[in-house]
Design a protein around this motif. Structure first.
Motif, PDB file in Angstrom:
ATOM      1  N   HIS A   1     -37.683  28.057 190.114  1.00 22.37           N
ATOM      2  CA  HIS A   1     -38.829  28.951 190.244  1.00 22.37           C
ATOM      3  C   HIS A   1     -39.738  28.510 191.389  1.00 22.37           C
ATOM      4  O   HIS A   1     -40.820  29.047 191.565  1.00 22.37           O
TER       5      HIS A   1
ATOM      6  N   LYS B   1     -33.228  34.695 185.208  1.00 27.16           N
ATOM      7  CA  LYS B   1     -32.407  33.904 186.143  1.00 27.16           C
ATOM      8  C   LYS B   1     -31.259  33.201 185.418  1.00 27.16           C
ATOM      9  O   LYS B   1     -30.109  33.286 185.832  1.00 27.16           O
TER      10      LYS B   1
ATOM     11  N   TYR C   1     -30.642  41.131 174.613  1.00 27.79           N
ATOM     12  CA  TYR C   1     -30.319  40.236 173.501  1.00 27.79           C
ATOM     13  C   TYR C   1     -30.476  40.993 172.179  1.00 27.79           C
ATOM     14  O   TYR C   1     -31.180  42.008 172.126  1.00 27.79           O
TER      15      TYR C   1
END
Ligand SMILES: Nc1ncnc2c1ncn2[C@@H]1O[C@H](COP(=O)(O)OP(=O)(O)OP(=O)(O)O)[C@@H](O)[C@H]1O
Ligand SMILES: [Mg+2]
Length: 382
Positions: free
Chosen positions: A196, A43, A13
């Motif tokens: 998760h 993810k 990013y």
């Protein structure tokens, strides 16, 4: 075909955070793939690179053999359903119009789209009576079903689901998981599902991709192998607790012996004699288990106390298609230490003992070891 391929994909990013590091992954068409890992391991970023909501810094993503950076994002997204945790429904539109959104965008008439939307509601197990409600008038579980219906409405070959069931309670969650399994057995979409929760991953995935710190893929494998042969220390730690217990769910319980269990109905209780430490299973008129009773409970009954106050709740029931995990759980959760196996109607079939479940596990392992050895020596001989 709608294979998805990540080739050396990295996403950094603008602030310098590397969310995904050098990801190589081939997702087969028609498979149910689960991305699992702790918070912040990339993810969602990985998933969003499939529909170009996130653009990779390096590497390429292909869908059905096409490099998606060279296809139109709009066209790409029309072929990809997307379900998120909060449902992502439009609050000011009815359930029906929410579900019809994408087909209308694709050019279907509103009338046709609404008609088709009703059928999609059936498909995901939602009552058509809910069609005119607004999202805020639904339970969390119902909202998630609408989210799934909306994603399925345009019949896209690919479905992306980002923690779709993490905001609902465990009971509803199990229902939604079962529903997803049923849907996939009918639809055979290419599904990528983020969670998760390792248990959810193992239950739903044909393939599980375990992500770790720094957005590095740790293992991509069948669920059973993630449990039995974790590829890295990270995976071992992540699946660590209860690993052996979970693995039991992949093993058939066909050969676990069922013993006769003496039973009694509530109205026969006064005639029952038990020794200290002995338990008797109470069943209803249809032989469905009600609970267990011991000498203390019997004394209570004779003293005129209510049945409900004298019965010990039963353990989990061992279902007809149960595996070794069910079998063991039913035995160790039962006050009598006898697990109760039931048939499809819920009637008692017999009892299982924890020690015999473990013995069965051990026999299966021995057989597998022998098989491995034989395969090894045959390969050597060739
Ligand atoms: N738009 C963004 N700008 C900067 N950093 C971001 C952005 N989106 C995500 N990240 C960072 O990238 C990393 C991976 O985030 P991502 O959302 O992909 O993780 P995740 O595995 O989905 O986590 P969770 O389980 O919490 O949803 C995190 O460190 C996160 O803070
Ligand atoms: Mg996420």
């Amino acid at each position: 075909m709608s294979d998805i391929e990540f080739s050396s994909v990295t996403k950094t990013y603008p602030d310098g955070t590397t969310a995904v590091h050098d990801l190589n992954l081939h997702i087969e068409s028609g498979s149910f793939t689960v991305f699992v890992g702790p918070s912040g391991c990339g993810k969602t970023t990985s998933m969003r690179m499939i529909n170009r909501m996130v653009v990779p810094t390096a590497g390429a993503v292909t869908v059905a053999g096409q490099d998606i950076s060279r296809t139109s994002a709009v066209r790409l997204r029309l072929g990809i359903g997307y379900v998120i945790q909060s449902g992502g429904l439009l609050p000011h539109r009815t359930v029906l119009d929410n579900v019809a959104t994408v087909p209308v965008l694709r050019g279907q008439s509103r009338r046709e789209a609404r008609h088709a939307a009703l059928e999609v509601l059936d498909r995901v197990g939602l009552d058509r009576a809910l069609a005119q409600r607004y999202p805020a008038q639904l339970s969390g579980g119902q909202q998630q079903r609408v989210g799934v219906a909306r994603a399925l409405a345009a019949d896209p070959p690919i479905l992306l689901m980002d923690e779709p069931f993490s905001a609902v309670d465990p009971v509803v969650r199990t229902e939604l998981q079962n529903e997803m399994q049923r849907l996939q057995s009918e639809l055979h979409k290419t599904i990528v599902f983020v969670t998760h929760d390792i248990d959810e991953a193992i239950k739903l995935g044909d393939r599980v991709a375990v992500f770790g710190p720094g957005g590095r893929l740790q293992q991509y494998d069948r669920p059973q192998r993630v449990l039995s042969q974790p590829a890295t220390d990270f995976v071992a730690g992540f699946v660590g607790r209860d690993r052996g217990y979970r693995e039991l769910s992949f093993r058939t319980a066909d050969a676990v012996p069922l013993h006769d269990i003496p039973t009694v109905t509530a109205d026969q209780l006064t005639g029952v004699r038990l020794d200290k430490g002995e338990w008797r299973l109470i069943v209803d008129q249809d032989r469905r288990p009600v609970g267990w009773i011991d000498t203390t409970g019997l004394e209570g009954i004779r003293a005129g106390r209510a049945l409900a106050d004298c019965v010990a709740a039963g353990g989990s029931l061992f279902p007809p298609d149960g595996d070794l995990r069910h079998a063991l759980d039913s035995a160790i959760s039962s006050p009598s230490e006898i697990g109760v196996a039931v048939d499809d109607s819920g009637a008692v079939r017999g009892g299982v003992l924890a020690s015999e479940v473990i013995a069965q596990l051990s026999r299966q392992r021995t057989a597998e070891d022998e098989e491995r050895n034989r395969a090894f020596f045959e390969a050597e001989a060739r």
